[in-house]
Design a protein around this motif. Structure first.
Motif, PDB file in Angstrom:
ATOM      1  N   ASP A   1      -6.428   0.812  -4.431  1.00  0.00           N
ATOM      2  CA  ASP A   1      -5.871   0.418  -3.313  1.00  0.00           C
ATOM      3  C   ASP A   1      -6.993  -0.666  -2.551  1.00  0.00           C
ATOM      4  OD1 ASP A   1      -4.685  -0.031  -0.738  1.00  0.00           O
ATOM      5  OD2 ASP A   1      -4.862   1.792  -0.025  1.00  0.00           O
TER       6      ASP A   1
ATOM      7  N   GLY B   1       1.836   2.740  -3.507  1.00  0.00           N
ATOM      8  CA  GLY B   1       0.543   3.353  -4.123  1.00  0.00           C
ATOM      9  C   GLY B   1       0.351   4.634  -3.621  1.00  0.00           C
TER      10      GLY B   1
ATOM     11  N   LEU C   1      -2.487   0.593 -11.425  1.00  0.00           N
ATOM     12  CA  LEU C   1      -1.485   0.090 -10.301  1.00  0.00           C
ATOM     13  C   LEU C   1      -2.635  -0.409  -9.336  1.00  0.00           C
ATOM     14  CD1 LEU C   1       1.292  -0.262  -9.492  1.00  0.00           C
ATOM     15  CD2 LEU C   1       1.141   1.818  -8.141  1.00  0.00           C
TER      16      LEU C   1
ATOM     17  N   VAL D   1      -7.418   7.864  -7.622  1.00  0.00           N
ATOM     18  CA  VAL D   1      -7.164   6.751  -6.725  1.00  0.00           C
ATOM     19  C   VAL D   1      -8.599   6.430  -6.316  1.00  0.00           C
ATOM     20  CG1 VAL D   1      -7.208   8.319  -4.718  1.00  0.00           C
ATOM     21  CG2 VAL D   1      -6.464   5.972  -4.516  1.00  0.00           C
TER      22      VAL D   1
ATOM     23  N   VAL E   1      -4.844   4.398  -9.181  1.00  0.00           N
ATOM     24  CA  VAL E   1      -4.141   3.757  -8.175  1.00  0.00           C
ATOM     25  C   VAL E   1      -5.538   2.927  -7.441  1.00  0.00           C
ATOM     26  CG1 VAL E   1      -2.898   3.529  -6.189  1.00  0.00           C
ATOM     27  CG2 VAL E   1      -2.072   4.989  -7.848  1.00  0.00           C
TER      28      VAL E   1
ATOM     29  N   THR F   1       0.813  -1.262   0.029  1.00  0.00           N
ATOM     30  CA  THR F   1      -0.070   0.140  -0.098  1.00  0.00           C
ATOM     31  C   THR F   1       0.850   1.406   0.053  1.00  0.00           C
ATOM     32  OG1 THR F   1      -2.045  -1.186   1.088  1.00  0.00           O
ATOM     33  CG2 THR F   1      -1.787   1.182   1.250  1.00  0.00           C
TER      34      THR F   1
END
Length: 279
Positions: free
Chosen positions: A175, A55, A205, A93, A173, A52
């Motif tokens: 997560d 990111g 990602l 994100v 990103v 994590t």
């Protein structure tokens, strides 16, 4: 030679220690990875592995203590907050928890529309874009008039995905974006992300602890263990015939329905753990 969309080189992150005279703790020890345009790089590892933090460093939420992060060929490692806000148009994100990532006091239309207005869109243009985004993530147009509490977890995560897509980013990103959802909802959200990538060309990602999730969405996979990348390769290979013992242990940790096979996998995992060098 084609430049990668995202190029992370020798990334190091140190967190301060907690408590009196506690020593700083280096979470990442020199991570190197690349993400190409329209590609999904899966980052997988156990809790505390540092996945994590990779990111968060790309997003500018933690400050690297070493190494370099290049995006679109430019060094973004130590951008100022003002420069980071400008960069948000291109890097977005999707967080883990769909319940806390949306402002409960705003309607979905305001959540999606306000960033567009801030970036220069007219109110009318923002409303039209909100309608497009809701359609893109499979939500009805009238969802714009409702509050987040009126939606299920999977629907809220669709709103979060729509918010990330709003400015037309090059990279998102993700997560742990499905870990808070039930299995059937997970599958639908993952399929949505794959479909969005196919239609828009956005790169991901994608951070997760779940190899099955990573296999579903990724083109390539990097395995993180103790702040280091221990294996990188095509998703099919890394998630089915991994080379590194740690990756094999992750694969063996996934439950199966056959009790005999489950026992064999547990014994093999224990054997690999016993043979692993001390961390």
């Amino acid at each position: 030679m084609t430049t990668a969309l995202l190029d992370v080189s020798d990334l190091r992150v140190v967190y301060p220690g907690h408590g009196f005279r506690a020593r700083p703790h280096e979470v990442l020890h020199g991570v190197t990875l690349q993400v190409d345009e329209s590609e999904t790089l899966g980052i997988v590892g156990e809790s505390g592995s540092g996945k994590t933090t990779i990111g968060r460093a790309v997003l500018g939420l933690v400050r690297p203590t070493g190494g370099r992060i290049d995006f679109l060929g430019q060094d973004i490692t130590h951008r100022t907050p003002k420069e980071r806000r400008a960069l948000a148009r291109y890097i977005q994100v999707v967080f883990q928890d769909p319940y806390s990532s949306l402002n409960p006091a705003l309607t979905i239309g305001d959540i999606l529309g306000e960033p567009l207005v801030v970036q220069g869109a007219s109110p009318r243009g923002a409303r039209a874009r909100v309608g497009e985004l809701l359609d893109q993530v499979g939500l009805p147009t009238d969802a714009s008039e409702r509050l987040p509490r009126e939606f299920s977890g999977g629907q809220r995560q669709r709103v979060a995905i729509a918010r990330a897509l709003a400015p037309g980013p090059k990279l998102i990103v993700c997560d742990e974006p499905v870990s808070a959802l039930d299995l059937s909802t997970q599958a639908r959200v993952l399929d949505l992300l794959v479909d969005i990538q196919r239609r828009t060309g956005v790169a991901y990602l994608f951070v997760s602890h779940d190899l099955a999730v990573i296999r579903h969405v990724s083109h390539r996979v990097s395995v993180v263990h103790g702040g280091d990348i221990v294996e990188t390769g095509p998703a099919d290979k890394v998630t089915s015939t991994p080379e590194h013992p740690y990756t094999r242990r992750l694969l063996l940790a996934a439950p199966v329905a056959d009790p005999v096979e489950q026992r064999r996998r547990r014994e093999e995992r224990q054997r690999l753990a016993a043979a692993a060098p001390p961390a």
